[in-house]
Write an enzyme that holds these catalytic residues in place. Structure first.
Site, PDB file in Angstrom:
ATOM      1  N   ASP A 440       0.855  -1.188   0.000  1.00 47.45           N
ATOM      2  CA  ASP A 440       0.000   0.000   0.000  1.00 47.45           C
ATOM      3  C   ASP A 440       0.892   1.240   0.000  1.00 47.45           C
ATOM      4  OD1 ASP A 440      -1.581   2.211   1.723  1.00 47.45           O
ATOM      5  OD2 ASP A 440      -2.968   0.946   0.608  1.00 47.45           O
ATOM      6  N   ILE A 441       0.604   2.195  -0.900  1.00 47.72           N
ATOM      7  CA  ILE A 441       1.379   3.437  -0.967  1.00 47.72           C
ATOM      8  C   ILE A 441       1.031   4.303   0.234  1.00 47.72           C
ATOM      9  CG2 ILE A 441       1.849   5.499  -2.337  1.00 47.72           C
ATOM     10  CD1 ILE A 441       1.107   3.917  -4.807  1.00 47.72           C
ATOM     11  N   GLU A 483      -4.752   2.302  -4.167  1.00 45.95           N
ATOM     12  CA  GLU A 483      -3.293   2.389  -4.154  1.00 45.95           C
ATOM     13  C   GLU A 483      -2.659   1.103  -3.631  1.00 45.95           C
ATOM     14  OE1 GLU A 483      -4.825   4.456  -0.368  1.00 45.95           O
ATOM     15  OE2 GLU A 483      -5.404   4.232  -2.460  1.00 45.95           O
TER      16      GLU A 483
END
Length: 579
Positions: A440-441, A483
């Site tokens: 996950d960003i 994301e």
């Protein structure tokens, strides 16, 4: 000469049609005896070539898998870091031999050629520094040709086979983290393996077709089958048969025994050093037996047809000779378009010239209409084929779009579910762990709020490319949503999964986006193994670890290092009983 010919109309008509029928029968019989025979020989030869190609492909791919297996094993952290005589390394060798019983022996030597670990403890402490597989395996992955192994045969269990065992050697260098040679990982594959591989083609060989398959080495000597009466009586293969430029050949293999045969070399990209050929043969009389049977049927059928046809012509000529005049008139009406006019005439004499002219004109008109109809059908078939091809292309594009993310071009959630199910089934069958990574960003909403959604999309594409470049070819990476990205790592333990996850995190962190700057990832991983009953369990565990990484401050990797364990057979039965 004219006196010898029949004077009556029906006699001449019967003689003419009888002669044409006889000539046609002779031509058909000759076609079957020569042209059809040649075509059938080509078909049989092509079939043998296709069978040899299939066998060569199966054999080469299996060899390539074994060589790749040894290479990958030698490159694992266990072999690069652990002591060469450690119990963990020994157990790793035993697991590989258990997974693929064709390995008669797998061992690890030190840099000097002394065996430090081996399956079953065989040859432990023996100096093999003069063996070709050790000498060649120090520098690069190596696959040796078939050979006798007297030293290994003395210590292997007695199988009752009187012939000395023969083996294929596979070796790969073991190097430490700095690239220095630690030793050589070597394996001996028993030649009985060839029987198992070729055995999958038995339905194609079909005993009733008397097809036989042989494997010849680079010298043209038969190495499979390696025992039995058939192998003992088989003459040496000639260079002409093995090196022919055609796809097949028909030649004598032994006195009074002519065969159709095809020879195919193993694909060079897999086994170029071996030079093996696959040869498939079939007795010529078996390959052409359909021609003989068809010729017999045609001879009887042609004789019956000629007899019936002559009787029919004689009867027809008798009926036609009376009403020629009226028939000519009716034929003219048919020529003018009255095609449904019944051919009913009185029993009177007619003139042959009127009949010939009328029938000729009528035939011409019918031929023109038939040609027009044929052209119309051809145009229609062409249009249908073009539309069908366009539809197939469109369907293929729809299938691709349905399984790929439009922004990053990575596989999408639907493709992930399909691949996860396949990998989970393979993990259960092969008993090799499957690692699941959820990435996950960090602070992606801040990027969207600061730079806008257009740049946020560029950041997503940038991260996707970075992750894709950082994974192995056997791994699978996809956009999981928003994301988030997911990676599936087949045959990967928890320790290896943590290493790969940290590698991905560092790769993204050290490759900032040109406009958004430094981007970081939080990664959670889990390893599916014998504990899991469903393919989504590991994903949920990886998601929990991802949230743990977020809570602990982001830009980090969290995961359960206990993954990759397989219960014993007793424990496995107890687990299922309890469930």
């Amino acid at each position: 000469m004219a006196k010898l010919l029949p004077i009556s109309f029906r006699g001449r008509l019967a003689l003419s049609f009888g002669t044409m029928t006889l000539v046609l029968g002779i031509l058909v019989y000759g076609y079957v005896g020569h042209v059809y025979r040649a075509q059938l020989l080509v078909d049989r030869g092509e079939a043998l070539h296709d069978l040899a190609t299939a066998a060569a492909t199966v054999l080469a791919e299996n060899l390539h898998e074994r060589q790749r297996e040894i290479e990958l094993l030698a490159a694992t952290p266990l072999y690069r870091r652990s002591a060469l005589d450690s119990p963990d390394l020994r157990r790793s060798l035993e697991r590989l031999q258990h997974a693929y019983p064709a390995y008669s022996w797998i061992g690890v030597t030190d840099a000097g050629g002394v065996v430090r670990s081996a399956t079953g403890g065989l040859l432990a402490g023996v100096d093999v520094s003069q063996r070709p597989w050790f000498i060649n395996g120090r520098d690069a992955p190596f696959m040796g040709d078939l050979h006798d192994a007297m030293l290994l045969a003395k210590v292997l269990p007695d199988t009752g086979d009187k012939a000395p065992p023969r083996f294929l050697d596979i070796a790969a260098p073991i190097r430490d983290e700095r690239g220095a040679l630690r030793g050589v990982l070597g394996a001996h594959i028993h030649w009985n393996w060839a029987s198992d591989v070729v055995g999958v083609l038995n339905p194609l060989l079909a005993v009733q077709k008397q097809r036989e398959l042989f494997i010849a080495d680079h010298n043209g000597q038969v190495i499979y089958p390696s025992a039995g009466a058939r192998a003992a009586t088989l003459p040496p293969l000639t260079t002409a048969v093995l090196d022919t430029q055609s796809r097949f050949t028909a030649a004598l293999w032994e006195p009074d025994a002519e065969y159709v045969s095809a020879a195919v070399a193993l694909p060079a990209e897999f086994t170029s050093a071996l030079g093996w050929r696959i040869v498939v043969r079939q007795p010529l009389h078996v390959a052409l037996q359909d021609v003989v049977a068809l010729q017999r049927v045609l001879a009887v059928f042609a004789l019956a047809i000629i007899t019936v046809f002559l009787a029919l012509i004689w009867w027809s000529a008798t009926r036609i000779s009376r009403p020629l005049e009226q028939l000519a008139g009716l034929a003219m009406r048919i020529e003018n378009g009255e095609e449904n006019t019944p051919l009913e005439v009185e029993a009177r004499s007619v003139e042959v010239r009127h009949l010939i002219e009328a029938l000729r004109s009528m035939a011409s008109r019918l031929i023109e209409r038939r040609e027009a109809l044929r052209d119309s059908n051809a145009r229609l078939e062409h249009t249908v084929a073009a539309r069908t091809a366009e539809l197939e292309i469109a369907n293929e594009e729809l299938q691709r779009i349905a399984r790929h993310d439009a922004l990053t071009s990575l596989p999408n959630r639907r493709a992930v579910d399909e691949r996860l199910h396949e990998e989970f089934i393979r993990m259960r069958r092969m008993r090799r762990p499957l690692a699941v990574l959820l990435c996950d960003i960090d602070h992606f909403k801040r990027i969207n709020d600061t730079y806008g959604h257009a740049l946020g999309d560029e950041v997503l594409c940038h991260v996707a490319r970075t992750l894709q470049r950082s994974l192995r070819e056997s791994d699978f990476i996809a956009r999981y949503g928003g994301e988030e990205f997911i990676a599936l790592l087949p045959a990967t333990s928890a320790e290896e999964a943590r290493h790969v996850a940290d590698k991905l995190r560092r790769s993204v962190e050290t490759h900032p986006h040109p406009l958004a700057g430094r981007v970081t990832l939080s990664i959670g991983f889990a390893v599916a193994d014998g504990r899991h009953e469903h393919d989504k369990q590991a994903v949920r565990e990886a998601d929990d670890q991802l949230y743990a990484a977020k809570r602990e401050g982001r830009n980090r990797v969290c995961g359960d290092d206990r993954g990759g364990e397989w219960p014993s057979a007793d424990a496995h039965r107890q687990l299922h009983s309890a469930q």
